[in-house]
Design an enzyme around this catalytic site. Structure first.
Site, PDB file in Angstrom:
ATOM      1  N   HIS A 188       0.837  -1.202   0.000  1.00  0.00           N
ATOM      2  CA  HIS A 188       0.000   0.000   0.000  1.00  0.00           C
ATOM      3  C   HIS A 188       0.874   1.255   0.000  1.00  0.00           C
ATOM      4  O   HIS A 188       0.707   2.149  -0.842  1.00  0.00           O
ATOM      5  CB  HIS A 188      -0.924  -0.029   1.225  1.00  0.00           C
ATOM      6  CG  HIS A 188      -1.841   1.141   1.311  1.00  0.00           C
ATOM      7  ND1 HIS A 188      -3.143   1.089   0.880  1.00  0.00           N
ATOM      8  CD2 HIS A 188      -1.654   2.405   1.775  1.00  0.00           C
ATOM      9  CE1 HIS A 188      -3.712   2.261   1.071  1.00  0.00           C
ATOM     10  NE2 HIS A 188      -2.827   3.075   1.627  1.00  0.00           N
ATOM     11  N   GLU A 189       1.812   1.324   0.933  1.00  0.00           N
ATOM     12  CA  GLU A 189       2.682   2.506   1.027  1.00  0.00           C
ATOM     13  C   GLU A 189       3.590   2.622  -0.186  1.00  0.00           C
ATOM     14  O   GLU A 189       3.876   3.730  -0.656  1.00  0.00           O
ATOM     15  CB  GLU A 189       3.494   2.477   2.322  1.00  0.00           C
ATOM     16  CG  GLU A 189       2.659   2.563   3.585  1.00  0.00           C
ATOM     17  CD  GLU A 189       1.716   3.756   3.637  1.00  0.00           C
ATOM     18  OE1 GLU A 189       2.034   4.819   3.041  1.00  0.00           O
ATOM     19  OE2 GLU A 189       0.656   3.632   4.263  1.00  0.00           O
TER      20      GLU A 189
ATOM     21  N   HIS B 197       1.804   4.461  -2.972  1.00  0.00           N
ATOM     22  CA  HIS B 197       1.872   5.927  -2.866  1.00  0.00           C
ATOM     23  C   HIS B 197       3.232   6.424  -3.367  1.00  0.00           C
ATOM     24  O   HIS B 197       3.318   7.377  -4.133  1.00  0.00           O
ATOM     25  CB  HIS B 197       1.710   6.380  -1.410  1.00  0.00           C
ATOM     26  CG  HIS B 197       0.378   6.126  -0.818  1.00  0.00           C
ATOM     27  ND1 HIS B 197      -0.793   6.600  -1.352  1.00  0.00           N
ATOM     28  CD2 HIS B 197       0.028   5.437   0.304  1.00  0.00           C
ATOM     29  CE1 HIS B 197      -1.808   6.228  -0.596  1.00  0.00           C
ATOM     30  NE2 HIS B 197      -1.332   5.523   0.418  1.00  0.00           N
TER      31      HIS B 197
END
Length: 132
Positions: A59-60, A63
């Site tokens: 997820h990170e 980004h």
């Protein structure tokens, strides 16, 4: 940062240096202090399973990768998958410029970057999570 934020960071850096019996406050003390003031305390009681850690990491990374390739995105400073603060299992920290007016391109790139974590989960896992 406001003056109060800077004062909090300086005080926190001094406390971190004192806890480690250092004779002076060093750069790494300030880095830890900034992380603590901005992102919150590390939640050592939030033990994630290996699968949860993997989801948070992807997820990170979503980004971060979006930010890397988008022309009008803010520069990435740090990515962490250490649980901190209220509900955050990880975070991506950026260096936003001091601007007050955002162009459509800048806003679109910021929105794309914000959704990058969800897209990464869609690409790598059978379902997406709430993100927190």
């Amino acid at each position: 940062m406001s003056g109060a934020d800077i004062a909090n960071v300086c005080n926190e850096a001094a406390l971190i240096a004192a806890r480690h019996n250092e004779e002076s406050v060093k750069l790494h003390d300030f880095e830890q202090a900034i992380e603590r003031v901005i992102a919150g305390l590390e939640k050592k009681n939030k033990l994630l399973s290996p699968e949860e850690k993997k989801v948070v990491a992807y997820h990170e990374a979503g980004h971060a990768i979006c930010g890397w390739y988008l022309e009008h995105a803010d520069p990435l400073l740090k990515v962490s998958i250490v649980p901190r603060g209220q509900g955050a299992l990880g975070y991506a920290q950026y260096l936003p410029p001091d601007i007050f007016l955002y162009t459509t391109k800048k806003l679109m790139d910021r929105m794309t970057m914000a959704l990058g974590g969800r897209v990464s989960e869609e690409l790598h896992f059978s379902s997406v999570t709430s993100g927190f």
